[in-house]
Enzyme design. Structure first.
Site, PDB file in Angstrom:
ATOM      1  N   ASP A 188      57.979 -33.969 -28.358  1.00  0.00           N
ATOM      2  CA  ASP A 188      58.671 -34.837 -27.407  1.00  0.00           C
ATOM      3  C   ASP A 188      59.825 -35.523 -28.139  1.00  0.00           C
ATOM      4  O   ASP A 188      59.601 -36.413 -28.971  1.00  0.00           O
ATOM      5  CB  ASP A 188      57.720 -35.894 -26.843  1.00  0.00           C
ATOM      6  CG  ASP A 188      56.651 -35.315 -25.930  1.00  0.00           C
ATOM      7  OD1 ASP A 188      56.312 -34.123 -26.089  1.00  0.00           O
ATOM      8  OD2 ASP A 188      56.140 -36.051 -25.063  1.00  0.00           O
ATOM      9  N   LYS A 251      61.482 -35.311 -19.446  1.00  0.00           N
ATOM     10  CA  LYS A 251      60.533 -36.427 -19.412  1.00  0.00           C
ATOM     11  C   LYS A 251      61.289 -37.714 -19.137  1.00  0.00           C
ATOM     12  O   LYS A 251      62.391 -37.906 -19.642  1.00  0.00           O
ATOM     13  CB  LYS A 251      59.801 -36.482 -20.756  1.00  0.00           C
ATOM     14  CG  LYS A 251      58.840 -37.641 -20.940  1.00  0.00           C
ATOM     15  CD  LYS A 251      58.158 -37.540 -22.310  1.00  0.00           C
ATOM     16  CE  LYS A 251      57.347 -38.779 -22.638  1.00  0.00           C
ATOM     17  NZ  LYS A 251      56.728 -38.695 -23.989  1.00  0.00           N
ATOM     18  N   LYS A 287      57.644 -34.430 -16.889  1.00  0.00           N
ATOM     19  CA  LYS A 287      56.662 -35.387 -17.409  1.00  0.00           C
ATOM     20  C   LYS A 287      57.115 -36.816 -17.161  1.00  0.00           C
ATOM     21  O   LYS A 287      58.019 -37.305 -17.846  1.00  0.00           O
ATOM     22  CB  LYS A 287      56.445 -35.162 -18.913  1.00  0.00           C
ATOM     23  CG  LYS A 287      55.434 -36.138 -19.543  1.00  0.00           C
ATOM     24  CD  LYS A 287      55.225 -35.843 -21.019  1.00  0.00           C
ATOM     25  CE  LYS A 287      54.339 -36.891 -21.683  1.00  0.00           C
ATOM     26  NZ  LYS A 287      54.105 -36.614 -23.124  1.00  0.00           N
TER      27      LYS A 287
END
Length: 351
Positions: A188, A251, A287
């Site tokens: 991430d 995300k 996400k």
């Protein structure tokens, strides 16, 4: 590989639904270990970016309001949706007081997310419902990999000077490479928000391309820090650049901003995913993270994904929650479903 082929490679539960209409992917790709053909990215298309600039905030907010008011999920159906929420969860600890032992306890919770009496009461012992991943800082990647060995639960590492993304590029790339070397199969990364404010799309694109290369076979989730980006237009454009650069997931947040995941922001991002899918045939994951701490809010996000992108985006290959306390509330709701009573949080152990 076309999107229909990619969906066919998903678990049989998802393959039984009708695929979303899409054009064939221009560049063939084989399915990854996550079960979805990876997004190879494309050249930065500033013309397409210009066409995506116009975002109607009031229309997005009306759509979100209609979704959350129209859907009412109760009883057994609610329990089933909450179990689905657990299966798409990135169980996360990103605290300054994290330790190896705390990470091991979190991994143990991921392996057995529910008390045995809840498992028996729901009759799900054979279902093997677990979070999709455990998400940690780099120093704890090796600990998590060891604790989760053989379980099928992924290990995600936050990287690139999380949460601000302001270290030198060489340092950020080295951090990715270190986490991959320690066994993280999901990375991430966080973008420098200043590149969005300055409309430095080529520089942002080049950085994410470099991140993707450093990830190798590990999946790349690009954190936009939407609470810092100020406008839905910035969110939409940053999402498009990330996908053009090869992101496997986009995300919302680090969880450290003053405003984290919100449904209007999520709707703007999933519509960018739909636009990318319609044009390229590749399926990009989404996400939301930060502030999603109740079972009710998890249901709202699941409804959004089902209504906007369809059934395939309710699988962990294409949707994740970034969550820490959410699992506790879901477990409480499931106990209430079985007994009619709410229990105290301390009855549902976490790390």
């Amino acid at each position: 590989m076309s999107s229909k082929q990619a969906i066919a490679d998903m678990p049989s539960e998802a393959a039984s639904v009708t695929a979303l209409p899409a054009r064939a992917a221009a560049t063939p790709a084989k399915a990854s270990g996550h079960g979805i053909a990876r997004n190879p990215g494309m050249e930065l298309d500033l013309g397409w970016l210009e066409a995506m600039r116009h975002v109607n905030r009031s229309a997005l907010e009306r759509r979100v309001a209609s979704l959350t008011k129209r859907r009412s999920i109760k009883a057994d159906n609610q329990a089933a949706w909450l179990l689905r929420a657990v299966s798409v969860m990135d169980l996360t600890t990103l605290n300054s007081n994290d330790t190896d032992e705390r990470v091991r306890r979190l991994c143990a919770k991921a392996i057995r997310p529910f008390r045995q009496d809840i498992v028996d009461g729901l009759g799900i012992s054979a279902a093997n419902i677990r979070p999709a991943a455990v998400c940690v800082y780099h120093p704890f990647v090796a600990t998590a990999v060891d604790a989760l060995k053989g379980t099928g639960i992924h290990v995600a590492a936050v990287s690139t000077a999380f949460p601000h993304g302001l270290s030198p590029l060489k340092t950020r790339i080295a951090e990715i490479e270190a986490s991959v070397a320690d066994g993280a199969d999901e990375i991430d990364v966080v973008i420098p928000r200043g590149l969005v404010f300055g409309a430095k799309w080529q520089e942002l694109y080049d950085e994410i391309v470099a991140f993707r290369a450093a990830c190798g076979e590990s999946h790349l989730k690009v954190i936009l820090g939407t609470g810092d980006l100020a406008t839905l237009r910035n969110v939409m454009l940053a999402s498009m650049v990330a996908m053009m650069a090869g992101a496997d997931f986009v995300k919302t947040s680090t969880g450290k901003e003053s405003v984290n995941a919100t449904l209007p922001v999520g709707l703007a991002m999933v519509r960018s995913i739909r636009a990318y899918h319609d044009r390229t045939g590749y399926l990009i994951g989404f996400k939301p993270a930060g502030g999603i701490s109740t079972a009710k809010s998890a249901l709202d996000w699941l409804v959004l994904m089902k209504e906007e992108l369809g059934r395939p985006w309710l699988e962990p290959e294409l949707f994740r929650f970034g969550a820490s306390s959410l699992l506790t509330d879901i477990e409480r709701q499931l106990e209430h479903h079985l007994t009619g009573h709410y229990s105290a949080n301390h009855r549902h152990a976490m790390a």
